[in-house]
Design a protein around this motif. Structure first.
Motif, PDB file in Angstrom:
ATOM      1  N   ILE A 122     -66.033   8.428  -2.573  1.00 32.76           N
ATOM      2  CA  ILE A 122     -66.432   9.443  -3.537  1.00 32.76           C
ATOM      3  C   ILE A 122     -67.307  10.456  -2.803  1.00 32.76           C
ATOM      4  CG2 ILE A 122     -67.783   9.923  -5.617  1.00 32.76           C
ATOM      5  CD1 ILE A 122     -66.980   7.239  -6.690  1.00 32.76           C
ATOM      6  N   VAL A 123     -67.067  11.737  -3.060  1.00 28.44           N
ATOM      7  CA  VAL A 123     -67.788  12.813  -2.372  1.00 28.44           C
ATOM      8  C   VAL A 123     -68.453  13.728  -3.398  1.00 28.44           C
ATOM      9  CG1 VAL A 123     -67.604  14.778  -0.805  1.00 28.44           C
ATOM     10  CG2 VAL A 123     -66.150  12.764  -0.449  1.00 28.44           C
ATOM     11  N   TYR A 124     -69.747  13.985  -3.203  1.00 29.80           N
ATOM     12  CA  TYR A 124     -70.463  15.034  -3.921  1.00 29.80           C
ATOM     13  C   TYR A 124     -70.617  16.207  -2.958  1.00 29.80           C
ATOM     14  CZ  TYR A 124     -71.795  11.929  -7.766  1.00 29.80           C
ATOM     15  OH  TYR A 124     -71.780  11.085  -8.855  1.00 29.80           O
ATOM     16  N   ARG A 125     -70.099  17.368  -3.329  1.00 29.29           N
ATOM     17  CA  ARG A 125     -70.155  18.541  -2.455  1.00 29.29           C
ATOM     18  C   ARG A 125     -71.018  19.611  -3.106  1.00 29.29           C
ATOM     19  NH1 ARG A 125     -64.704  20.076   0.203  1.00 29.29           N
ATOM     20  NH2 ARG A 125     -65.483  18.352   1.498  1.00 29.29           N
ATOM     21  N   SER A 126     -71.976  20.132  -2.357  1.00 31.82           N
ATOM     22  CA  SER A 126     -72.866  21.160  -2.894  1.00 31.82           C
ATOM     23  C   SER A 126     -72.091  22.440  -3.200  1.00 31.82           C
ATOM     24  CB  SER A 126     -73.994  21.444  -1.903  1.00 31.82           C
ATOM     25  OG  SER A 126     -73.481  22.065  -0.733  1.00 31.82           O
ATOM     26  N   GLN A 127     -72.740  23.335  -3.930  1.00 28.27           N
ATOM     27  CA  GLN A 127     -72.086  24.574  -4.329  1.00 28.27           C
ATOM     28  C   GLN A 127     -71.590  25.338  -3.099  1.00 28.27           C
ATOM     29  OE1 GLN A 127     -74.977  23.408  -5.449  1.00 28.27           O
ATOM     30  NE2 GLN A 127     -75.461  24.124  -7.509  1.00 28.27           N
ATOM     31  N   GLU A 128     -70.331  25.800  -3.176  1.00 32.83           N
ATOM     32  CA  GLU A 128     -69.711  26.481  -2.040  1.00 32.83           C
ATOM     33  C   GLU A 128     -69.708  27.996  -2.188  1.00 32.83           C
ATOM     34  OE1 GLU A 128     -66.357  24.234   0.047  1.00 32.83           O
ATOM     35  OE2 GLU A 128     -66.001  23.775  -2.073  1.00 32.83           O
ATOM     36  N   PHE A 129     -69.962  28.518  -3.401  1.00 32.28           N
ATOM     37  CA  PHE A 129     -69.983  29.970  -3.577  1.00 32.28           C
ATOM     38  C   PHE A 129     -70.981  30.333  -4.675  1.00 32.28           C
ATOM     39  CE2 PHE A 129     -66.580  28.220  -6.169  1.00 32.28           C
ATOM     40  CZ  PHE A 129     -66.755  28.818  -7.405  1.00 32.28           C
ATOM     41  N   LYS A 130     -71.424  31.560  -4.638  1.00 35.82           N
ATOM     42  CA  LYS A 130     -72.395  32.038  -5.619  1.00 35.82           C
ATOM     43  C   LYS A 130     -71.726  32.155  -6.981  1.00 35.82           C
ATOM     44  CE  LYS A 130     -74.961  34.500  -2.053  1.00 35.82           C
ATOM     45  NZ  LYS A 130     -75.428  35.808  -1.535  1.00 35.82           N
ATOM     46  N   GLY A 131     -72.406  31.652  -7.991  1.00 38.09           N
ATOM     47  CA  GLY A 131     -71.823  31.592  -9.323  1.00 38.09           C
ATOM     48  C   GLY A 131     -71.315  30.210  -9.671  1.00 38.09           C
ATOM     49  N   GLU A 132     -71.249  29.315  -8.692  1.00 41.63           N
ATOM     50  CA  GLU A 132     -70.924  27.907  -8.955  1.00 41.63           C
ATOM     51  C   GLU A 132     -72.238  27.199  -9.258  1.00 41.63           C
ATOM     52  OE1 GLU A 132     -68.700  24.125  -6.736  1.00 41.63           O
ATOM     53  OE2 GLU A 132     -69.223  25.922  -5.615  1.00 41.63           O
ATOM     54  N   PHE A 133     -72.340  26.604 -10.443  1.00 39.82           N
ATOM     55  CA  PHE A 133     -73.640  26.143 -10.920  1.00 39.82           C
ATOM     56  C   PHE A 133     -73.882  24.646 -10.749  1.00 39.82           C
ATOM     57  CE2 PHE A 133     -72.644  29.971 -13.430  1.00 39.82           C
ATOM     58  CZ  PHE A 133     -73.691  30.766 -12.989  1.00 39.82           C
ATOM     59  N   GLU A 134     -72.904  23.901 -10.315  1.00 40.42           N
ATOM     60  CA  GLU A 134     -73.111  22.472 -10.122  1.00 40.42           C
ATOM     61  C   GLU A 134     -72.225  21.975  -8.987  1.00 40.42           C
ATOM     62  OE1 GLU A 134     -72.067  20.410 -13.638  1.00 40.42           O
ATOM     63  OE2 GLU A 134     -70.061  21.256 -13.779  1.00 40.42           O
ATOM     64  N   PRO A 135     -72.601  20.854  -8.356  1.00 41.59           N
ATOM     65  CA  PRO A 135     -71.787  20.330  -7.261  1.00 41.59           C
ATOM     66  C   PRO A 135     -70.411  19.885  -7.760  1.00 41.59           C
ATOM     67  CG  PRO A 135     -73.978  19.337  -7.285  1.00 41.59           C
ATOM     68  CD  PRO A 135     -73.821  20.073  -8.576  1.00 41.59           C
ATOM     69  N   ASP A 136     -69.460  19.868  -6.856  1.00 41.39           N
ATOM     70  CA  ASP A 136     -68.151  19.287  -7.142  1.00 41.39           C
ATOM     71  C   ASP A 136     -68.160  17.819  -6.771  1.00 41.39           C
ATOM     72  OD1 ASP A 136     -66.744  21.457  -8.198  1.00 41.39           O
ATOM     73  OD2 ASP A 136     -66.358  22.277  -6.202  1.00 41.39           O
ATOM     74  N   ILE A 137     -67.371  17.039  -7.472  1.00 39.46           N
ATOM     75  CA  ILE A 137     -67.236  15.621  -7.172  1.00 39.46           C
ATOM     76  C   ILE A 137     -65.759  15.276  -7.164  1.00 39.46           C
ATOM     77  CG2 ILE A 137     -67.659  15.102  -9.615  1.00 39.46           C
ATOM     78  CD1 ILE A 137     -68.593  12.331  -8.761  1.00 39.46           C
ATOM     79  N   PHE A 138     -65.343  14.577  -6.140  1.00 38.81           N
ATOM     80  CA  PHE A 138     -63.952  14.151  -6.050  1.00 38.81           C
ATOM     81  C   PHE A 138     -63.894  12.859  -5.237  1.00 38.81           C
ATOM     82  CE2 PHE A 138     -64.846  17.303  -2.770  1.00 38.81           C
ATOM     83  CZ  PHE A 138     -64.432  16.676  -1.603  1.00 38.81           C
ATOM     84  N   GLY A 139     -62.793  12.195  -5.323  1.00 35.31           N
ATOM     85  CA  GLY A 139     -62.596  10.942  -4.612  1.00 35.31           C
ATOM     86  C   GLY A 139     -61.377  10.988  -3.737  1.00 35.31           C
ATOM     87  N   SER A 140     -61.258  10.014  -2.857  1.00 37.24           N
ATOM     88  CA  SER A 140     -60.071   9.893  -2.017  1.00 37.24           C
ATOM     89  C   SER A 140     -59.751   8.411  -1.812  1.00 37.24           C
ATOM     90  CB  SER A 140     -60.255  10.592  -0.678  1.00 37.24           C
ATOM     91  OG  SER A 140     -61.239   9.938   0.124  1.00 37.24           O
ATOM     92  N   VAL A 141     -58.467   8.137  -1.764  1.00 39.49           N
ATOM     93  CA  VAL A 141     -57.953   6.790  -1.519  1.00 39.49           C
ATOM     94  C   VAL A 141     -57.063   6.852  -0.287  1.00 39.49           C
ATOM     95  CG1 VAL A 141     -56.562   4.887  -2.425  1.00 39.49           C
ATOM     96  CG2 VAL A 141     -58.049   6.186  -3.965  1.00 39.49           C
ATOM     97  N   THR A 142     -57.262   5.920   0.635  1.00 40.65           N
ATOM     98  CA  THR A 142     -56.451   5.865   1.857  1.00 40.65           C
ATOM     99  C   THR A 142     -55.802   4.500   1.997  1.00 40.65           C
ATOM    100  OG1 THR A 142     -57.858   7.449   3.033  1.00 40.65           O
ATOM    101  CG2 THR A 142     -56.449   6.033   4.369  1.00 40.65           C
ATOM    102  N   LEU A 143     -54.500   4.511   2.200  1.00 37.08           N
ATOM    103  CA  LEU A 143     -53.747   3.309   2.540  1.00 37.08           C
ATOM    104  C   LEU A 143     -53.264   3.439   3.971  1.00 37.08           C
ATOM    105  CD1 LEU A 143     -52.291   0.628   1.803  1.00 37.08           C
ATOM    106  CD2 LEU A 143     -50.323   2.045   1.116  1.00 37.08           C
ATOM    107  N   SER A 144     -53.588   2.446   4.799  1.00 37.10           N
ATOM    108  CA  SER A 144     -53.179   2.440   6.209  1.00 37.10           C
ATOM    109  C   SER A 144     -52.405   1.167   6.493  1.00 37.10           C
ATOM    110  CB  SER A 144     -54.410   2.511   7.126  1.00 37.10           C
ATOM    111  OG  SER A 144     -55.224   3.611   6.822  1.00 37.10           O
ATOM    112  N   VAL A 145     -51.324   1.314   7.242  1.00 34.72           N
ATOM    113  CA  VAL A 145     -50.486   0.173   7.610  1.00 34.72           C
ATOM    114  C   VAL A 145     -50.212   0.227   9.100  1.00 34.72           C
ATOM    115  CG1 VAL A 145     -48.304  -1.041   7.237  1.00 34.72           C
ATOM    116  CG2 VAL A 145     -49.387   0.184   5.341  1.00 34.72           C
ATOM    117  N   ARG A 146     -50.459  -0.873   9.805  1.00 32.75           N
ATOM    118  CA  ARG A 146     -50.083  -0.981  11.211  1.00 32.75           C
ATOM    119  C   ARG A 146     -48.735  -1.683  11.312  1.00 32.75           C
ATOM    120  NH1 ARG A 146     -53.979  -4.011  13.033  1.00 32.75           N
ATOM    121  NH2 ARG A 146     -52.782  -5.927  12.968  1.00 32.75           N
ATOM    122  N   PHE A 147     -47.831  -1.133  12.107  1.00 34.83           N
ATOM    123  CA  PHE A 147     -46.525  -1.783  12.247  1.00 34.83           C
ATOM    124  C   PHE A 147     -46.027  -1.687  13.673  1.00 34.83           C
ATOM    125  CE2 PHE A 147     -45.897   2.588  10.985  1.00 34.83           C
ATOM    126  CZ  PHE A 147     -44.843   3.042  11.736  1.00 34.83           C
TER     127      PHE A 147
END
Length: 396
Positions: free
Chosen positions: A371-396
């Motif tokens: 889970i990632v909390y990202r601070s405001q990236e541009f003026k006029g953005e009033f709150e941080p963004d939050i998003f997640g990522s899922v990774t599946l890795s397979v060795r073969f």
């Protein structure tokens, strides 16, 4: 707006057909991995290892929002060999590490052609100019989507992030040095270089992907894609270095602790920035990787891991948290097109990420969630963004 009964049934039927298609593609992918696996299962230490990684970054996984960085998919194939600078290495691998199954030989033949071409290019450039070891290389396919917060408006939303898609292919190079002495301590060092080539704009397919996905899950139709960035060739060259410090050694049921500081930079018309940060991990068998992969911009882990096999622990498990700060000179998704007038906003030059999550691996499979909390990236953005990522890795 309510749908008429007939219209709802048509939409449901379409969603079912698309869901069946997606399921069939995923099943075919797993079958392909299963067929190709015997190619890497031949005995001999000279046979390379192969890794498949699929990372899906989405605000659906964390904030349940649909704004700014709203979706990213990154797929990578990694070949990890030893002694690849030997002129006869490729031929020896072809003879000694080939699958006995025709589909497996065909699939691995295509993969090895891509990785060998990438490795030769790396040896001719990074290897010659920077003495960079190219035993481990990757081939990457990625797609990102960016939107404003309000998807219901057809007109331009001047103070919010532009609509944009980014489609790219990438080539990665990894140089690992274990037990190096730095300031009197032994640390593991991982250098990684990635070159991404692609397109930003309508040709990336961002509009189609988002519209069809929203139709599939019966979500709001995004109406402002007519205002997206124009087509533009996209180039990104990035470099990262990480130092893996062992703070507490694993002892019985007592978990280990390590700290992985690092930094890097990116150059190109997609992003240009310098970054610094690090992650701290608590768990078991921590030397198996350097953290899970991420979608740029963000703290990168490793596309490979060491679990299973001879003299290697099969289980890896850890929780982690970390921060990264970036000083940004260019972000095409905020600054707009480089050579044409387009929608743009006033970006912030300093952006920070706070991330936390965990990873679990057993033998040849790794699963990670962040889970990632990202601070405001541009003026006029009033709150941080939050998003997640899922990774599946397979060795073969």
């Amino acid at each position: 707006m309510r749908l008429k009964t007939g219209e709802g049934q048509v939409r449901k039927s379409r969603a079912q057909r698309k869901g069946t298609l997606v399921g069939s593609l995923l099943l075919a992918g797993w079958m392909a991995l299963g067929v190709a696996a015997p190619a890497a299962a031949q005995p001999g230490r000279d046979c390379p290892e192969y890794f498949f990684n699929a990372t899906d970054g989405n605000d659906f996984f964390a904030g349940l929002t649909d704004r700014h960085f709203t979706q990213g998919l990154r797929i990578s194939f990694v070949e990890r060999g030893t002694g690849t600078d030997d002129p006869g290495w490729a031929e020896r691998v072809r003879q000694d590490c080939a699958s006995s199954h025709l589909p497996g030989r065909a699939g691995m033949g295509v993969l090895r052609f891509l990785t060998n071409s990438t490795r030769r290019a790396g040896q001719a450039t990074l290897g010659r100019w920077f003495d960079f070891n190219t035993d481990t290389v990757s081939v990457i396919l990625g797609h990102n989507i960016y939107t404003p917060e309000d998807l219901s408006k057809t007109g331009l939303i001047s103070r919010d992030q532009p609509y944009a898609g980014w489609l790219y292919v990438g080539f990665g190079f990894f140089n690992e040095n274990k037990d190096r002495e730095v300031l009197g301590e032994k640390v593991d060092i991982l250098d990684s270089v990635e070159i991404d080539l692609g397109v930003v704009g309508p040709a990336s397919g961002g509009e189609r992907v988002q519209r069809e996905w929203h139709e599939l899950i019966d979500d709001e139709d995004p109406k402002g894609w007519d205002n997206q960035l124009h087509n533009e060739f996209a180039l990104l060259i990035s470099y990262d270095r990480k130092y893996r410090h062992r703070l507490v050694e694993e002892n019985g049921i007592r978990p280990a602790v390590d700290w992985i500081p690092g930094g890097g930079f990116a150059l190109g018309n997609v992003f240009t920035y310098v970054s610094a940060g690090g992650i701290m991990r608590v768990g078991y068998n921590l030397p198996a990787d350097y953290g899970p992969p991420r979608i740029r911009p963000g703290t990168q882990g490793s596309d490979f891991f060491d679990t299973g096999g001879h003299h290697r622990k099969k289980l890896m498990a850890y929780l982690y948290t970390g921060v990264e700060g970036r000083a940004i000179a260019q972000n095409i998704f905020l600054d707009g097109n480089t050579f044409r007038t387009s929608h743009a906003v006033n970006k912030r030059y300093l952006v920070g990420d706070w991330q936390f999550g965990g990873a679990l691996a057993y033998d040849c499979v790794r699963l990670a969630y962040t889970i990632v909390y990202r601070s405001q990236e541009f003026k006029g953005e009033f709150e941080p963004d939050i998003f997640g990522s899922v990774t599946l890795s397979v060795r073969f």
